[in-house]
Design an enzyme around this catalytic site. Structure first.
Site, PDB file in Angstrom:
ATOM      1  N   SER A   9     -11.038  21.099  40.084  1.00 50.56           N
ATOM      2  CA  SER A   9     -10.897  22.294  40.910  1.00 50.56           C
ATOM      3  C   SER A   9     -10.314  21.999  42.420  1.00 50.56           C
ATOM      4  O   SER A   9     -10.026  22.574  43.061  1.00 50.56           O
ATOM      5  CB  SER A   9     -12.216  23.113  41.418  1.00 50.56           C
ATOM      6  N   GLY A  10     -10.184  20.655  42.678  1.00 51.77           N
ATOM      7  CA  GLY A  10      -9.685  19.922  43.750  1.00 51.77           C
ATOM      8  C   GLY A  10     -10.943  20.106  44.913  1.00 51.77           C
ATOM      9  O   GLY A  10     -10.949  19.855  46.063  1.00 51.77           O
ATOM     10  N   GLY A  11     -12.330  20.140  44.262  1.00 54.69           N
ATOM     11  CA  GLY A  11     -13.451  20.235  45.587  1.00 54.69           C
ATOM     12  C   GLY A  11     -14.227  18.631  45.068  1.00 54.69           C
ATOM     13  O   GLY A  11     -13.682  17.929  43.952  1.00 54.69           O
ATOM     14  N   VAL A  12     -15.127  18.480  45.751  1.00 59.93           N
ATOM     15  CA  VAL A  12     -15.677  17.008  45.700  1.00 59.93           C
ATOM     16  C   VAL A  12     -16.746  17.191  44.268  1.00 59.93           C
ATOM     17  O   VAL A  12     -16.944  16.064  43.870  1.00 59.93           O
ATOM     18  CB  VAL A  12     -16.804  16.705  46.915  1.00 59.93           C
ATOM     19  N   SER A  14     -16.397  18.703  41.154  1.00 59.68           N
ATOM     20  CA  SER A  14     -15.924  18.464  40.151  1.00 59.68           C
ATOM     21  C   SER A  14     -15.100  16.818  40.073  1.00 59.68           C
ATOM     22  O   SER A  14     -15.225  16.294  38.916  1.00 59.68           O
ATOM     23  CB  SER A  14     -14.748  19.634  39.631  1.00 59.68           C
ATOM     24  N   MET A  33      -7.275  24.582  36.745  1.00 61.53           N
ATOM     25  CA  MET A  33      -7.201  25.912  36.476  1.00 61.53           C
ATOM     26  C   MET A  33      -6.192  26.624  37.485  1.00 61.53           C
ATOM     27  O   MET A  33      -7.044  27.170  38.625  1.00 61.53           O
ATOM     28  CB  MET A  33      -8.305  26.824  36.022  1.00 61.53           C
ATOM     29  N   CYS A 100     -16.573  34.946  35.697  1.00 59.01           N
ATOM     30  CA  CYS A 100     -15.553  33.851  35.725  1.00 59.01           C
ATOM     31  C   CYS A 100     -15.963  32.837  34.929  1.00 59.01           C
ATOM     32  O   CYS A 100     -15.309  32.170  34.274  1.00 59.01           O
ATOM     33  CB  CYS A 100     -15.072  33.345  37.135  1.00 59.01           C
ATOM     34  N   GLY A 124     -18.319  20.887  37.863  1.00 57.80           N
ATOM     35  CA  GLY A 124     -19.180  20.569  38.903  1.00 57.80           C
ATOM     36  C   GLY A 124     -20.238  21.265  39.171  1.00 57.80           C
ATOM     37  O   GLY A 124     -20.616  21.410  40.423  1.00 57.80           O
ATOM     38  N   CYS A 200     -14.315  33.368  42.927  1.00 51.08           N
ATOM     39  CA  CYS A 200     -14.007  32.521  42.157  1.00 51.08           C
ATOM     40  C   CYS A 200     -12.473  32.122  41.829  1.00 51.08           C
ATOM     41  O   CYS A 200     -11.929  33.353  41.430  1.00 51.08           O
ATOM     42  CB  CYS A 200     -14.765  32.757  40.677  1.00 51.08           C
TER      43      CYS A 200
END
Length: 395
Positions: A9-12, A14, A33, A100, A124, A200
């Protein structure tokens, strides 16, 4: 070597999930996604999908795993956004994050992953799963994350056994500080990135403006109902049976405009939800006003002063048969059955003692203590110890 597609997702969270799977010997593929790209309703520079996609790509490069972006915006609009508009229009408050997970991450996305030859998908999420043998077949259990402060099992309350069989939750045994520590140690670009807030995959949206795309503003009045209102005086009653008692405790107070005084105006009852405090723009009261009910037909918002106003509280809620879901199908209640559980009606709410009662049309969730702001359209999830066994849409 089993193949896992990770939703990066571009987060820590995941990012570390992908790292851990690679360390465990899986063949890992990163997929981002893209589910929304209407920039007119997001707050600029906060949770923009382009930035998130770039961060996800840099994590994949650092880990040496293949990476691609998939555009699921058509499915997201149809299954999540249109559903949201429909629910708000009916005066209900949906939970897009739960939907979601059920409709996008672990349905559309899962099918794409399986099409890439994946054995599993991974995310994540702060939750865990395990497997037990029941009647000679494998049964999957959805368990709360080890970090009770970040436990996200509630958001996965609509998952099925089939979906769970294909999902891995690599960070479920870790706490958030431990996840950030791993990301920093491995020099992942997301190590210090703030957690995303808001819907989401949509980002931090201005919800009224988001809803105004389809639900037009409509002037109405705000009515303040006093705590001393006759509506809250419950007479002592004798019930013929348990179901009659449950129905009585689950029923909503039906308000009339004459039950209180007009204290302000609003632009649409469908933009507000029970328990809401912000956005009313009414001053001059001893305690803050909270929304205790909305009437979308008459376009009236009913409010009460203070978080302890009796209009906020109810002991019992109802879930219809078609909106009840059992993660553990083997534990589903038979007609007239009951079960002691712990339940929550929103994310992060501490688990509450409750009893489920199955009746002809659905099931009642009867709490030991009255709950604040039981809201139609939201999800109630019930647990046995730290296992989430079922959920339903509050009717």
């Amino acid at each position: 070597m089993k193949r896992v597609v990770v939703g990066l997702s571009g987060g820590v969270d995941s990012s570390v999930a992908a790292y851990l799977l690679k360390e465990q010997g899986y063949e890992v593929i990163g997929l981002f996604m893209k589910n929304w790209h209407d920039d007119s309703v997001t707050i600029s520079r906060e949770c923009e999908w382009v930035e998130d996609s770039n961060d996800a790509m840099m994590v994949a490069e650092k880990l040496g795993i293949p990476f691609q972006t998939v555009d699921l915006s058509a499915e997201y609009k149809e299954r999540i956004v249109d559903y949201m508009f429909g629910e708000y229009e009916r005066g209900r408050t949906p939970n897009p994050d739960v939907l979601c997970n059920r409709e996008i991450k672990f349905d559309v996305f899962l099918k794409i992953a399986l099409g890439l030859g994946a054995d599993y998908v991974a995310t994540g999420h702060y939750c865990r799963k395990d497997v037990i043998a029941r009647e000679e077949k494998e049964t999957y259990r959805l368990l709360a994350g080890k970090d009770s402060n970040k436990d996200q099992s509630y958001f996965l309350c609509q998952l099925s056994q089939d979906q769970l069989s294909r999902i891995l939750f690599p960070i479920g045994e870790l706490t958030k500080p431990e996840v950030r520590e791993i990301a920093a140690r491995e020099e992942l670009v997301t190590a210090g990135k703030k957690d995303s807030q808001g819907l989401c995959f949509v980002g931090k949206v201005r919800l009224p403006e988001f809803l105004q795309q389809k639900l037009k503003p409509k002037d109405g009045v705000i009515v303040e109902v006093p705590a001393s209102s006759e509506s809250y005086k419950k007479e002592v009653r004798h019930f013929e049976n348990k179901e009659e008692e449950l129905a009585y405790h689950a029923r909503k107070v039906r308000y009339e405009k004459t039950d209180g005084k007009v204290v302000g105006k609003h632009q649409g009852a469908h933009y507000f939800t029970k328990g809401q405090r912000k956005g009313l723009n009414v001053g001059g009261t001893a305690e803050p006003l909270f929304v205790i009910d909305t009437d979308v037909e008459e376009n009236i918002i009913y409010t009460g002063q203070g978080k302890d106003h009796p209009g906020l509280f109810r002991r019992t809620l109802f879930v219809t048969n078609d909106e009840a879901h059992w993660v553990r199908e083997d534990l589903a209640l038979p007609l007239d059955g009951s079960m002691k559980v712990k339940a929550r009606i929103r994310y992060r709410q501490p688990l509450q003692e409750a009893t489920l009662y199955r009746v002809d049309g659905g099931l009642y969730v009867d709490f030991e203590t009255p709950q604040s702001a039981i809201t139609e359209g939201q999800f109630v999830a019930w647990y046995i110890n730290d296992e989430l066994v079922g959920s339903g849409v509050i009717s």
